[in-house]
Scaffold this motif. Structure first.
Motif, short mmCIF file in Angstrom:
data_model
loop_
_atom_site.label_atom_id
_atom_site.label_comp_id
_atom_site.label_asym_id
_atom_site.label_seq_id
_atom_site.Cartn_x
_atom_site.Cartn_y
_atom_site.Cartn_z
N ILE A 1 7.45 12.93 -16.96
CA ILE A 1 7.60 13.25 -15.54
C ILE A 1 6.26 13.42 -14.83
N PRO A 2 5.28 14.18 -15.37
CA PRO A 2 3.99 14.30 -14.66
C PRO A 2 3.31 12.96 -14.44
N LEU A 3 3.36 12.08 -15.46
CA LEU A 3 2.77 10.75 -15.30
C LEU A 3 3.45 9.97 -14.20
N ARG A 4 4.79 10.04 -14.16
CA ARG A 4 5.53 9.29 -13.15
C ARG A 4 5.25 9.82 -11.74
N LEU A 5 5.09 11.12 -11.61
CA LEU A 5 4.74 11.70 -10.31
C LEU A 5 3.34 11.27 -9.87
N CYS A 6 2.40 11.27 -10.82
CA CYS A 6 1.04 10.84 -10.50
C CYS A 6 1.00 9.38 -10.08
N MET A 7 1.88 8.56 -10.66
CA MET A 7 1.90 7.15 -10.31
C MET A 7 2.31 6.93 -8.86
N GLY A 8 3.02 7.90 -8.26
CA GLY A 8 3.34 7.79 -6.84
C GLY A 8 2.10 7.75 -5.99
N ALA A 9 1.14 8.66 -6.26
CA ALA A 9 -0.12 8.68 -5.52
C ALA A 9 -0.94 7.43 -5.82
N VAL A 10 -0.90 6.98 -7.08
CA VAL A 10 -1.66 5.78 -7.45
C VAL A 10 -1.12 4.55 -6.72
N MET A 11 0.20 4.41 -6.65
CA MET A 11 0.79 3.25 -5.97
C MET A 11 0.55 3.30 -4.47
N ALA A 12 0.52 4.50 -3.91
CA ALA A 12 0.18 4.63 -2.49
C ALA A 12 -1.26 4.17 -2.25
N GLY A 13 -2.14 4.51 -3.19
CA GLY A 13 -3.52 4.03 -3.09
C GLY A 13 -3.61 2.53 -3.20
N LEU A 14 -2.76 1.94 -4.06
CA LEU A 14 -2.74 0.48 -4.20
C LEU A 14 -2.37 -0.18 -2.88
N VAL A 15 -1.35 0.34 -2.20
CA VAL A 15 -0.95 -0.21 -0.91
C VAL A 15 -2.09 -0.09 0.10
N TRP A 16 -2.80 1.04 0.05
CA TRP A 16 -3.87 1.29 1.01
C TRP A 16 -5.05 0.32 0.83
N ILE A 17 -5.38 -0.02 -0.43
CA ILE A 17 -6.54 -0.89 -0.66
C ILE A 17 -6.18 -2.37 -0.67
N THR A 18 -4.89 -2.69 -0.62
CA THR A 18 -4.48 -4.09 -0.70
C THR A 18 -5.14 -4.99 0.35
N PRO A 19 -5.21 -4.59 1.64
CA PRO A 19 -5.84 -5.47 2.64
C PRO A 19 -7.29 -5.82 2.31
N SER A 20 -8.00 -4.95 1.60
CA SER A 20 -9.41 -5.22 1.29
C SER A 20 -9.55 -6.34 0.26
N PHE A 21 -8.50 -6.65 -0.47
CA PHE A 21 -8.55 -7.75 -1.44
C PHE A 21 -8.16 -9.08 -0.82
N LYS A 22 -7.58 -9.04 0.36
CA LYS A 22 -7.08 -10.27 0.97
C LYS A 22 -8.23 -11.17 1.40
N GLN A 23 -8.18 -12.43 0.98
CA GLN A 23 -9.23 -13.39 1.31
C GLN A 23 -8.96 -14.04 2.66
N GLU A 24 -9.94 -14.76 3.16
CA GLU A 24 -9.80 -15.40 4.47
C GLU A 24 -8.65 -16.41 4.49
N SER A 25 -8.39 -17.03 3.34
CA SER A 25 -7.30 -18.01 3.27
C SER A 25 -5.93 -17.35 3.23
N GLY A 26 -5.91 -16.02 3.09
CA GLY A 26 -4.65 -15.29 3.00
C GLY A 26 -4.19 -15.05 1.58
N ASP A 27 -4.92 -15.63 0.61
CA ASP A 27 -4.56 -15.44 -0.79
C ASP A 27 -5.22 -14.16 -1.33
N PHE A 28 -4.78 -13.79 -2.54
CA PHE A 28 -5.35 -12.63 -3.22
C PHE A 28 -5.95 -13.09 -4.54
#
Length: 427
Positions: free
Chosen positions: A335-362
């Motif tokens: 359970i603690p690991l699964r709860l922590c993964m919520g914050a980690v996945m939120a961070g993933l969504v937040w940093i996703t635009p920074s990985f996007k290339q000019e062509s729109g690919d990742f």
């Protein structure tokens, strides 16, 4: 009171005597049958998971997405009609097959009917006509009914597993459940999205194919797979280690109500109702948010392929730890690991635009990061699921305890608290 104590000691001795692994010899075919039935059960769940991604590309609001999430409710409230499934059956045909066979036929027919109209419900007119707004209400109603049937099939299969398998192999039922549902979910979601993205299959065609599979396989199960003839409760004695108890619907609900009045049940129910609040958003919204940030839905679905071996192997590994005397220890550690993964996945969504290339690919590095994080999330989720299923199937209401309750129904109310104390000591 001494009679209850003596029987409780016998229960403990029998449980301890079966705690040592004896292998699956003699149950190989039964395990394969259970695995196949759970795979079929996962197909509607996978298809239901694919619909939100399809709707996202049609600019459906999150409010409407939330409305469609009601389609999953049958699996959360199946306890309401489980006593009916357990009590009403045709003895000559089989206690579980009396429900399994007609329900799977209905699933096949429902999927066939849905294949004829699903494009219209999604707002796709075709023939050069302009698309219309998706009919979320009808989609929700159809998949709610489909999941209702799948949940009823789950009740029947779960009950059948207790008598289909030898007693010392009952723990493998949760493994078959997890592996089978995962494989079915994969085929209904990932495989469909992959094939659909390459234009190899359409949703109506996919639904029609699986409707035929359901109809044919159900016919084979009805003809070729029989149920064990087991003794139930006769008079005052409970006979047979794997005997199934025969009660009417009213008596079954009465027994369920008396069990719910045990002092341990409010805490158990509260735990079940609240344990997923912390990661509900992570499970439901992460994929949609990634698509919203520009990740192609077909690429996101394809990422489940490298995780498929992990999803299949994990339950078998976890079962080695959940088959011990304290399966919920695994749950508490995960359970603690699964709860922590919520914050980690939120961070993933937040940093996703920074990985996007000019062509729109990742870049490949981004997808490797997503696979790594989803793998950790899968480990925590599978640990919680397998430990919970094994705990409830083996310890909370073992067959010997239920058999004793049925046989001594007139004295149940006076002895429930003592029985609760015995179960608590065992857990």
């Amino acid at each position: 009171m001494s009679d209850l104590r003596r029987r409780s000691n016998k229960i403990e001795e029998k449980t301890n005597s079966t705690s040592c692994p004896k292998g699956v010899e003699g149950d190989e075919r039964n395990i394969l049958v259970l695995l196949f039935l759970y795979i079929l059960q996962g197909i509607p769940l996978g298809l239901a998971a694919a619909i939100p991604l399809i709707l996202t590309n049609r600019h459906v609001s999150y409010k409407q997405q939330a409305e469609f999430s009601l389609a999953y409710w049958p699996f959360s409230v199946k306890l309401l009609w489980a006593p009916i499934v357990d009590s009403c059956f045709i003895k000559s045909f089989g206690r579980r097959k009396s429900w399994l066979v007609p329900v799977q036929y209905l699933i096949g027919l429902t999927m066939y009917l849905l294949s004829l109209n699903v494009n219209y419900y999604l707002g796709q007119r075709g023939d050069g006509e302009e698309d219309i707004e998706p009919n979320i209400t009808m989609l929700t109603a159809m998949f709610f009914f489909l999941n209702f049937l799948a949940a009823t099939q789950d009740i029947a299969v779960d009950g059948w597993a207790l008598t289909m398998l030898q007693k010392h192999n009952v723990g493998y039922a949760s493994t078959c459940n997890s592996v089978g549902q995962t494989a079915g979910y994969f085929m209904g979601y990932v495989l469909f999205m992959a094939l659909e993205s390459y234009g190899l299959v359409t949703l109506p065609g996919f639904l029609k194919f699986w409707s035929i599979v359901f109809l044919v396989s159900t016919t084979l199960v009805a003809i070729l797979k029989g149920e064990k003839e087991v003794e139930g409760v006769q008079g005052e004695e409970y006979k047979g280690d794997q005997g199934e108890q025969e009660l009417g619907v009213v008596d079954t609900y009465k027994l369920l109500f008396d069990i719910l009045k045990l002092s341990l049940m409010p805490a158990t129910i509260l735990m079940l109702l609240t344990s997923k609040i912390g990661f509900a958003a992570t499970d439901a919204v992460t994929g949609l948010k990634l698509v919203e940030k520009g990740v192609p839905k077909d690429n996101l679905a394809m990422l489940a392929i490298p995780m498929m071996p992990l999803q299949i192997v994990l339950p078998w590994i976890i079962s080695k730890y959940t088959s011990g005397p304290r399966p919920m220890d695994v749950f508490l550690k995960a359970i603690p690991l699964r709860l922590c993964m919520g914050a980690v996945m939120a961070g993933l969504v937040w940093i996703t635009p920074s990985f996007k290339q000019e062509s729109g690919d990742f870049p490949l590095s981004y997808y490797c990061l997503v696979v790594l994080l989803y793998s950790l999330h899968q480990v925590s989720g599978a640990s919680c699921f397998c430990s919970g299923v094994y705990f409830f199937s083996k310890y909370l209401f073992p067959s010997e305890v239920l058999g004793f309750l049925f046989a001594k129904w007139g004295k149940v109310k006076k002895k429930l608290e003592k029985l609760e104390e015995t179960l608590m000591n065992k857990v």
